[in-house]
Design a protein around this motif. Structure first.
Motif, PDB file in Angstrom:
ATOM      1  N   TYR A   1      85.653  40.418  71.339  1.00 57.48           N
ATOM      2  CA  TYR A   1      84.404  40.401  70.580  1.00 57.48           C
ATOM      3  C   TYR A   1      84.196  41.694  69.795  1.00 57.48           C
ATOM      4  N   ALA A   2      84.920  42.757  70.121  1.00 60.44           N
ATOM      5  CA  ALA A   2      84.649  44.082  69.571  1.00 60.44           C
ATOM      6  C   ALA A   2      85.530  44.387  68.367  1.00 60.44           C
TER       7      ALA A   2
ATOM      8  N   ASN B   1      87.875  40.303  58.820  1.00 57.26           N
ATOM      9  CA  ASN B   1      87.407  41.245  59.827  1.00 57.26           C
ATOM     10  C   ASN B   1      88.559  41.634  60.749  1.00 57.26           C
ATOM     11  N   LEU B   2      88.384  42.653  61.538  1.00 57.36           N
ATOM     12  CA  LEU B   2      89.356  43.060  62.546  1.00 57.36           C
ATOM     13  C   LEU B   2      88.696  43.054  63.919  1.00 57.36           C
ATOM     14  N   ASN B   3      89.505  42.914  64.939  1.00 54.69           N
ATOM     15  CA  ASN B   3      88.974  42.938  66.297  1.00 54.69           C
ATOM     16  C   ASN B   3      89.986  43.600  67.231  1.00 54.69           C
ATOM     17  N   VAL B   4      89.560  43.860  68.440  1.00 59.18           N
ATOM     18  CA  VAL B   4      90.457  44.356  69.488  1.00 59.18           C
ATOM     19  C   VAL B   4      90.368  43.398  70.662  1.00 59.18           C
ATOM     20  N   GLY B   5      91.438  43.289  71.413  1.00 61.06           N
ATOM     21  CA  GLY B   5      91.441  42.414  72.566  1.00 61.06           C
ATOM     22  C   GLY B   5      90.708  43.022  73.753  1.00 61.06           C
ATOM     23  N   GLY B   6      90.549  42.228  74.803  1.00 58.60           N
ATOM     24  CA  GLY B   6      89.935  42.730  76.028  1.00 58.60           C
ATOM     25  C   GLY B   6      88.424  42.857  75.927  1.00 58.60           C
TER      26      GLY B   6
ATOM     27  N   GLY C   1      85.660  36.463  65.085  1.00 59.98           N
ATOM     28  CA  GLY C   1      85.206  36.571  66.471  1.00 59.98           C
ATOM     29  C   GLY C   1      84.498  37.869  66.783  1.00 59.98           C
ATOM     30  N   SER C   2      84.687  38.886  65.929  1.00 58.70           N
ATOM     31  CA  SER C   2      84.041  40.177  66.177  1.00 58.70           C
ATOM     32  C   SER C   2      82.941  40.479  65.163  1.00 58.70           C
ATOM     33  N   VAL C   3      82.502  39.452  64.436  1.00 62.80           N
ATOM     34  CA  VAL C   3      81.389  39.665  63.502  1.00 62.80           C
ATOM     35  C   VAL C   3      80.157  40.140  64.259  1.00 62.80           C
ATOM     36  N   VAL C   4      79.820  39.423  65.333  1.00 67.93           N
ATOM     37  CA  VAL C   4      78.670  39.801  66.161  1.00 67.93           C
ATOM     38  C   VAL C   4      79.213  40.489  67.409  1.00 67.93           C
TER      39      VAL C   4
ATOM     40  N   ASP D   1      74.924  38.751  55.215  1.00 69.62           N
ATOM     41  CA  ASP D   1      74.258  38.104  56.346  1.00 69.62           C
ATOM     42  C   ASP D   1      74.652  38.816  57.638  1.00 69.62           C
ATOM     43  N   ASN D   2      74.088  38.362  58.742  1.00 66.96           N
ATOM     44  CA  ASN D   2      74.480  38.925  60.039  1.00 66.96           C
ATOM     45  C   ASN D   2      75.257  37.916  60.871  1.00 66.96           C
ATOM     46  N   SER D   3      75.599  36.802  60.270  1.00 62.31           N
ATOM     47  CA  SER D   3      76.485  35.799  60.872  1.00 62.31           C
ATOM     48  C   SER D   3      76.589  34.654  59.881  1.00 62.31           C
ATOM     49  N   SER D   4      77.803  34.362  59.441  1.00 64.50           N
ATOM     50  CA  SER D   4      77.973  33.346  58.399  1.00 64.50           C
ATOM     51  C   SER D   4      77.993  31.930  58.943  1.00 64.50           C
ATOM     52  N   GLY D   5      77.997  31.773  60.254  1.00 65.64           N
ATOM     53  CA  GLY D   5      78.013  30.426  60.802  1.00 65.64           C
ATOM     54  C   GLY D   5      78.164  30.425  62.306  1.00 65.64           C
ATOM     55  N   TRP D   6      78.684  29.345  62.798  1.00 67.29           N
ATOM     56  CA  TRP D   6      78.785  29.100  64.227  1.00 67.29           C
ATOM     57  C   TRP D   6      80.052  29.730  64.785  1.00 67.29           C
ATOM     58  N   PHE D   7      79.908  30.810  65.560  1.00 66.71           N
ATOM     59  CA  PHE D   7      81.043  31.507  66.143  1.00 66.71           C
ATOM     60  C   PHE D   7      82.103  31.786  65.072  1.00 66.71           C
ATOM     61  N   GLU D   8      83.361  31.412  65.311  1.00 66.25           N
ATOM     62  CA  GLU D   8      84.415  31.705  64.347  1.00 66.25           C
ATOM     63  C   GLU D   8      84.573  30.601  63.308  1.00 66.25           C
TER      64      GLU D   8
END
Length: 275
Positions: free
Chosen positions: A153-154, A133-138, A65-68, A50-57
């Motif tokens: 978000y990234a 998933n992984l993300n970066v801050g800022g 948080g970085s899925v989208v 999918d391109n998003s499994s649900g509502w935000f996180e």
């Protein structure tokens, strides 16, 4: 320039344009209750995208948080669902010992009273680990502008092999003094003025397996009154499965699971009068 200049820091923006697909193969075998035995075996092979499994996180899983990353490019978020479990096997059995009234042997007498009414049950499950998933801050892609505080978000950029090396002195796939290392955080870098090039949900926590077992003894006392005794064990062989790892690249906890992802062995005893 901010993409949505009317957005205030405490606002959330969402749209119902998500999409996904699910394919699966299910195989099951069952021996219905006969000769005091009932057993069910099932296996599921599946894949969910999918391109998003649900509502935000909330439903997007660990590091969700970085899925989208970019709401203007939903194809960039298309990939493995946060709840995708590629393999799932379960086996459950109920067996009544062949002693006592209505059974094959020892219908009457003291031996029937002591040995009759016993029932054993177990449930065994093993499945693939869930994706993370992984993300970066800022705000590496500079989408906040002057009137927002959008961050984390990234996804990171991949610059090496995440499954080689380790978390400091702890090799990937092993447990060290600071936790269980799942990926090498040095294989990633924080993007600059852009979104990260890492795909969505590329990693999984270790597979899950568990065995629950119970013994039940029903002893008739008088007419329709009986005593039921239960001895139950959850996670019988006390397997320890690592919990979710740190997912923010740049943090000391990145790649490390510092908690247990399942419940330690539990023993439970109980008795009740049934009438």
């Amino acid at each position: 320039m901010k993409y949505m200049p009317w957005m205030a820091p405490n606002w959330h923006y969402s749209i119902d344009t998500g999409y996904g697909n699910y394919h699966a193969l299910l195989v099951g075998l069952q021996k219905r209750f006969s000769n005091s035995l009932n057993s069910i075996v099932s296996y599921t092979w599946s894949k969910s995208l999918d391109n998003s499994s649900g509502w935000f996180e909330a439903e997007n899983g660990t590091g969700g948080g970085s899925v989208v990353q970019n709401y203007f490019d939903p194809r960039n978020a298309y990939g493995i669902s946060s709840y995708d479990l590629r393999h799932y096997f379960s086996w459950s059995t109920v067996y009544s010992l062949p002693f006592g009234p209505g059974q094959k042997w020892l219908h009457t007498g003291i031996a029937s009273y002591l040995l009759g009414g016993w029932k054993a049950n177990y449930l065994f499950q093993i499945r693939s680990g869930q994706p993370f998933n992984l993300n970066v801050g800022g705000d590496p892609a500079y989408i906040s502008g002057n009137n927002g505080s959008v961050a984390s978000y990234a996804r990171p950029n991949v610059i090496g092999n995440p499954l080689q090396g380790g978390c400091g002195a702890t090799p990937v796939g092993t447990r060290g003094p600071n936790g269980f290392c799942m990926i090498n955080p040095a294989a990633f870098a924080v993007p600059v003025a852009s979104y990260g090039n890492m795909g969505k949900m590329p990693f999984r926590v270790p597979s899950f397996n568990n065995l629950d077992f119970s013994l039940v003894k029903v002893t008739p006392i008088w007419e329709s009154v009986s005593l039921e005794f239960r001895a139950e064990s959850f996670n019988l062989y006390n397997v320890v499965i690592p919990g979710n790892p740190g997912t923010t690249i740049g943090n000391a906890s990145a790649g490390l699971a510092t908690t247990q992802g399942n419940t330690p062995r539990e023993l439970q005893f109980g008795a009740k009068i049934v009438f």
